[in-house]
Design a protein around this motif. Structure first.
Motif, PDB file in Angstrom:
ATOM      1  N   TYR A   9      25.285  49.093  49.976  1.00  0.00           N
ATOM      2  CA  TYR A   9      25.784  47.723  49.810  1.00  0.00           C
ATOM      3  C   TYR A   9      27.241  47.668  49.337  1.00  0.00           C
ATOM      4  CZ  TYR A   9      20.892  46.493  50.252  1.00  0.00           C
ATOM      5  OH  TYR A   9      19.611  46.351  50.707  1.00  0.00           O
ATOM      6  N   GLY A  10      27.854  48.843  49.135  1.00  0.00           N
ATOM      7  CA  GLY A  10      29.243  48.831  48.704  1.00  0.00           C
ATOM      8  C   GLY A  10      29.357  48.511  47.229  1.00  0.00           C
ATOM      9  N   ASN A  11      30.506  47.940  46.825  1.00  0.00           N
ATOM     10  CA  ASN A  11      30.777  47.653  45.419  1.00  0.00           C
ATOM     11  C   ASN A  11      29.891  46.529  44.899  1.00  0.00           C
ATOM     12  OD1 ASN A  11      32.779  49.587  45.339  1.00  0.00           O
ATOM     13  ND2 ASN A  11      34.377  48.125  45.983  1.00  0.00           N
ATOM     14  N   ASP A  12      29.693  46.532  43.610  1.00  0.00           N
ATOM     15  CA  ASP A  12      28.913  45.488  42.940  1.00  0.00           C
ATOM     16  C   ASP A  12      29.654  44.166  43.053  1.00  0.00           C
ATOM     17  OD1 ASP A  12      27.486  43.849  41.322  1.00  0.00           O
ATOM     18  OD2 ASP A  12      27.595  45.101  39.526  1.00  0.00           O
ATOM     19  N   VAL A  13      29.040  43.148  43.682  1.00  0.00           N
ATOM     20  CA  VAL A  13      29.713  41.872  43.884  1.00  0.00           C
ATOM     21  C   VAL A  13      29.926  41.141  42.581  1.00  0.00           C
ATOM     22  CG1 VAL A  13      28.830  41.580  46.214  1.00  0.00           C
ATOM     23  CG2 VAL A  13      27.512  40.699  44.281  1.00  0.00           C
ATOM     24  N   LEU A  14      29.213  41.528  41.529  1.00  0.00           N
ATOM     25  CA  LEU A  14      29.368  40.854  40.247  1.00  0.00           C
ATOM     26  C   LEU A  14      30.364  41.564  39.343  1.00  0.00           C
ATOM     27  CD1 LEU A  14      25.664  39.905  39.443  1.00  0.00           C
ATOM     28  CD2 LEU A  14      27.440  38.529  40.544  1.00  0.00           C
ATOM     29  N   ALA A  15      30.899  42.692  39.811  1.00  0.00           N
ATOM     30  CA  ALA A  15      31.852  43.413  38.990  1.00  0.00           C
ATOM     31  C   ALA A  15      33.171  42.653  38.939  1.00  0.00           C
ATOM     32  CB  ALA A  15      32.076  44.818  39.551  1.00  0.00           C
ATOM     33  N   GLY A  16      33.855  42.735  37.805  1.00  0.00           N
ATOM     34  CA  GLY A  16      35.131  42.056  37.675  1.00  0.00           C
ATOM     35  C   GLY A  16      34.953  40.576  37.409  1.00  0.00           C
ATOM     36  N   ASP A  17      36.061  39.854  37.476  1.00  0.00           N
ATOM     37  CA  ASP A  17      36.048  38.409  37.203  1.00  0.00           C
ATOM     38  C   ASP A  17      35.851  37.661  38.509  1.00  0.00           C
ATOM     39  OD1 ASP A  17      36.402  35.825  36.380  1.00  0.00           O
ATOM     40  OD2 ASP A  17      38.118  36.249  35.088  1.00  0.00           O
ATOM     41  N   TRP A  18      34.623  37.205  38.768  1.00  0.00           N
ATOM     42  CA  TRP A  18      34.294  36.546  40.041  1.00  0.00           C
ATOM     43  C   TRP A  18      34.962  35.193  40.194  1.00  0.00           C
ATOM     44  CZ3 TRP A  18      31.994  31.810  39.502  1.00  0.00           C
ATOM     45  CH2 TRP A  18      31.423  31.543  38.250  1.00  0.00           C
ATOM     46  N   ARG A  19      35.461  34.644  39.058  1.00  0.00           N
ATOM     47  CA  ARG A  19      36.071  33.303  39.139  1.00  0.00           C
ATOM     48  C   ARG A  19      37.503  33.354  39.652  1.00  0.00           C
ATOM     49  NH1 ARG A  19      36.050  31.063  33.358  1.00  0.00           N
ATOM     50  NH2 ARG A  19      36.922  33.128  33.026  1.00  0.00           N
ATOM     51  N   LYS A  20      38.121  34.534  39.629  1.00  0.00           N
ATOM     52  CA  LYS A  20      39.528  34.650  39.980  1.00  0.00           C
ATOM     53  C   LYS A  20      39.710  34.747  41.487  1.00  0.00           C
ATOM     54  CE  LYS A  20      43.692  37.250  38.844  1.00  0.00           C
ATOM     55  NZ  LYS A  20      44.240  38.370  38.058  1.00  0.00           N
ATOM     56  N   PRO A  21      40.514  33.839  42.112  1.00  0.00           N
ATOM     57  CA  PRO A  21      40.716  33.905  43.557  1.00  0.00           C
ATOM     58  C   PRO A  21      41.379  35.211  43.970  1.00  0.00           C
ATOM     59  CG  PRO A  21      41.459  31.803  42.666  1.00  0.00           C
ATOM     60  CD  PRO A  21      41.188  32.697  41.502  1.00  0.00           C
ATOM     61  N   LYS A  22      41.105  35.641  45.185  1.00  0.00           N
ATOM     62  CA  LYS A  22      41.677  36.872  45.699  1.00  0.00           C
ATOM     63  C   LYS A  22      43.160  36.702  45.983  1.00  0.00           C
ATOM     64  CE  LYS A  22      37.357  38.329  47.922  1.00  0.00           C
ATOM     65  NZ  LYS A  22      36.712  38.663  49.199  1.00  0.00           N
ATOM     66  N   ASN A  23      43.851  37.838  46.103  1.00  0.00           N
ATOM     67  CA  ASN A  23      45.254  37.884  46.532  1.00  0.00           C
ATOM     68  C   ASN A  23      46.174  37.113  45.593  1.00  0.00           C
ATOM     69  OD1 ASN A  23      44.405  39.322  48.842  1.00  0.00           O
ATOM     70  ND2 ASN A  23      43.953  37.383  49.897  1.00  0.00           N
ATOM     71  N   GLY A  24      45.769  36.952  44.328  1.00  0.00           N
ATOM     72  CA  GLY A  24      46.659  36.331  43.353  1.00  0.00           C
ATOM     73  C   GLY A  24      46.988  34.881  43.620  1.00  0.00           C
ATOM     74  N   ARG A  25      46.072  34.138  44.253  1.00  0.00           N
ATOM     75  CA  ARG A  25      46.383  32.753  44.609  1.00  0.00           C
ATOM     76  C   ARG A  25      46.390  31.802  43.422  1.00  0.00           C
ATOM     77  NH1 ARG A  25      42.498  30.678  47.242  1.00  0.00           N
ATOM     78  NH2 ARG A  25      41.035  32.395  47.253  1.00  0.00           N
ATOM     79  N   THR A  26      45.822  32.224  42.294  1.00  0.00           N
ATOM     80  CA  THR A  26      45.768  31.342  41.139  1.00  0.00           C
ATOM     81  C   THR A  26      47.087  31.376  40.369  1.00  0.00           C
ATOM     82  OG1 THR A  26      44.482  30.758  39.178  1.00  0.00           O
ATOM     83  CG2 THR A  26      44.863  33.098  39.574  1.00  0.00           C
ATOM     84  N   VAL A  27      47.410  30.294  39.695  1.00  0.00           N
ATOM     85  CA  VAL A  27      48.604  30.223  38.853  1.00  0.00           C
ATOM     86  C   VAL A  27      48.170  29.787  37.467  1.00  0.00           C
ATOM     87  CG1 VAL A  27      50.151  29.687  40.763  1.00  0.00           C
ATOM     88  CG2 VAL A  27      49.052  27.829  39.522  1.00  0.00           C
ATOM     89  N   ASN A  28      48.945  30.182  36.467  1.00  0.00           N
ATOM     90  CA  ASN A  28      48.638  29.792  35.103  1.00  0.00           C
ATOM     91  C   ASN A  28      49.102  28.366  34.837  1.00  0.00           C
ATOM     92  OD1 ASN A  28      47.550  32.292  34.541  1.00  0.00           O
ATOM     93  ND2 ASN A  28      49.413  33.096  33.588  1.00  0.00           N
ATOM     94  N   VAL A  29      48.260  27.576  34.190  1.00  0.00           N
ATOM     95  CA  VAL A  29      48.614  26.216  33.779  1.00  0.00           C
ATOM     96  C   VAL A  29      48.317  26.092  32.291  1.00  0.00           C
ATOM     97  CG1 VAL A  29      48.015  23.773  33.962  1.00  0.00           C
ATOM     98  CG2 VAL A  29      48.213  25.159  36.026  1.00  0.00           C
ATOM     99  N   GLU A  30      49.338  25.726  31.528  1.00  0.00           N
ATOM    100  CA  GLU A  30      49.144  25.571  30.093  1.00  0.00           C
ATOM    101  C   GLU A  30      48.345  24.312  29.792  1.00  0.00           C
ATOM    102  OE1 GLU A  30      52.709  25.784  27.863  1.00  0.00           O
ATOM    103  OE2 GLU A  30      53.152  27.849  28.427  1.00  0.00           O
ATOM    104  N   LEU A  31      47.436  24.425  28.865  1.00  0.00           N
ATOM    105  CA  LEU A  31      46.599  23.298  28.491  1.00  0.00           C
ATOM    106  C   LEU A  31      47.405  22.225  27.783  1.00  0.00           C
ATOM    107  CD1 LEU A  31      43.551  25.329  27.188  1.00  0.00           C
ATOM    108  CD2 LEU A  31      43.529  23.786  29.153  1.00  0.00           C
ATOM    109  N   GLU A  32      47.058  20.976  28.054  1.00  0.00           N
ATOM    110  CA  GLU A  32      47.627  19.830  27.354  1.00  0.00           C
ATOM    111  C   GLU A  32      46.596  18.713  27.372  1.00  0.00           C
ATOM    112  OE1 GLU A  32      50.380  17.265  29.681  1.00  0.00           O
ATOM    113  OE2 GLU A  32      50.621  19.060  30.913  1.00  0.00           O
TER     114      GLU A  32
END
Length: 274
Positions: free
Chosen positions: A5-28
């Motif tokens: 089955y290859g790598n564990d699909v639950l390994a790592g942070d599953w919430r983080k989009p692939k290829n660095g598509r997420t950006v940091n937003v400071e809370l306010e």
């Protein structure tokens, strides 16, 4: 034996989009965030110790861990605590628009927005004031719309001189709807909300009440509200004090009902189209 089955699909942070598509937003406070896995949408009300509290328009609060897995303005983001220990730089106006620094207010347009009363004008200023100054839009109040057709005629609307009117209790069959129907000039836009008074457009949860009360027909609505809550209701000074308290609870658009939000945005768009 090979892992079929290859790598564990639950390994790592599953919430983080692939290829660095997420950006940091400071809370306010007031930042509107969506948690897509649950569909929960709410405004930021507080954050500490790596978690953030979001409050939806019904006053329901949910707590989530900071980091990736959220959406802001339709884009994936990672929520992070503000870097500065001091007051955070304002990035959003009270209406939710992107704040613009070092921009002078425009010279007032010929176009105007009219609202029914002083409280309506103060609430619009509270939430949309920054936007209106940048756009050069002036809001005036009428003390009622019984003579709306005459008011429109005296304004002399036309190209480059549009008029937007916000009406309380604009529902089918109401006196207000019949008056609004008399205005047919294409340079005038009359819209309204369903609330008897602009006070009702403030979310009860923001004021700290369960709901706005139903006031018997024939009783002055504002004084009826004060009476129901046991607040002083002797004269207009008591009404003014109550409104000052209510208005102080409005920090952003998140404290207002969507039925009002959409109508004000519609008026601003209309009078700035020239």
């Amino acid at each position: 034996m090979a892992d079929r089955y290859g790598n564990d699909v639950l390994a790592g942070d599953w919430r983080k989009p692939k290829n660095g598509r997420t950006v940091n937003v400071e809370l306010e406070k007031g930042l509107v965030v969506e948690e897509p896995s649950s569909g929960f949408v709410g405004a930021v009300v507080r954050w500490e110790h790596g978690v953030v509290d979001l409050e939806d328009r019904h006053g329901k609060i949910r707590t989530y861990p900071m980091g990736p897995g959220f959406w802001v303005d339709g884009k994936p983001v990672s929520l992070v605590a503000p870097k500065k220990a001091g007051p955070a730089k304002k990035t959003r106006t009270a209406s939710g628009s992107v704040a613009v620094d070092n921009v002078r207010a425009k010279v007032a347009r010929a176009s105007r927005i009219y609202v029914e009363g002083r409280h309506d004008a103060e609430l619009v200023e509270r939430v949309w004031g920054d936007d209106l100054r940048i756009e050069g839009v002036v809001v005036e109040y009428l003390e009622g719309i019984d003579d709306l057709p005459g008011i429109v005629n005296r304004f002399q609307p036309g190209p480059g001189r549009r008029l937007g009117v916000l009406v309380d209790h604009l529902v089918e069959g109401s006196k207000e709807s019949k008056i609004a129907a008399q205005v047919t000039n294409r340079h005038v836009l009359v819209v309204g909300h369903p609330f008897i008074d602009i006070w009702e457009a403030v979310k009860p949860s923001s004021v700290g009440i369960a709901a706005w009360p139903r006031i018997p027909h024939g009783e002055e609505w504002k004084k009826g509200v004060l009476r129901t809550f046991g607040w002083p209701a002797t004269d207009q000074a008591d009404v003014a004090a109550a409104w000052k308290h209510i208005l102080s609870k409005v920090k952003s658009y998140a404290d207002l009902e969507p039925e009002l939000l959409g109508r004000v945005e519609e008026l601003i768009d209309f009078v700035t189209q020239d």
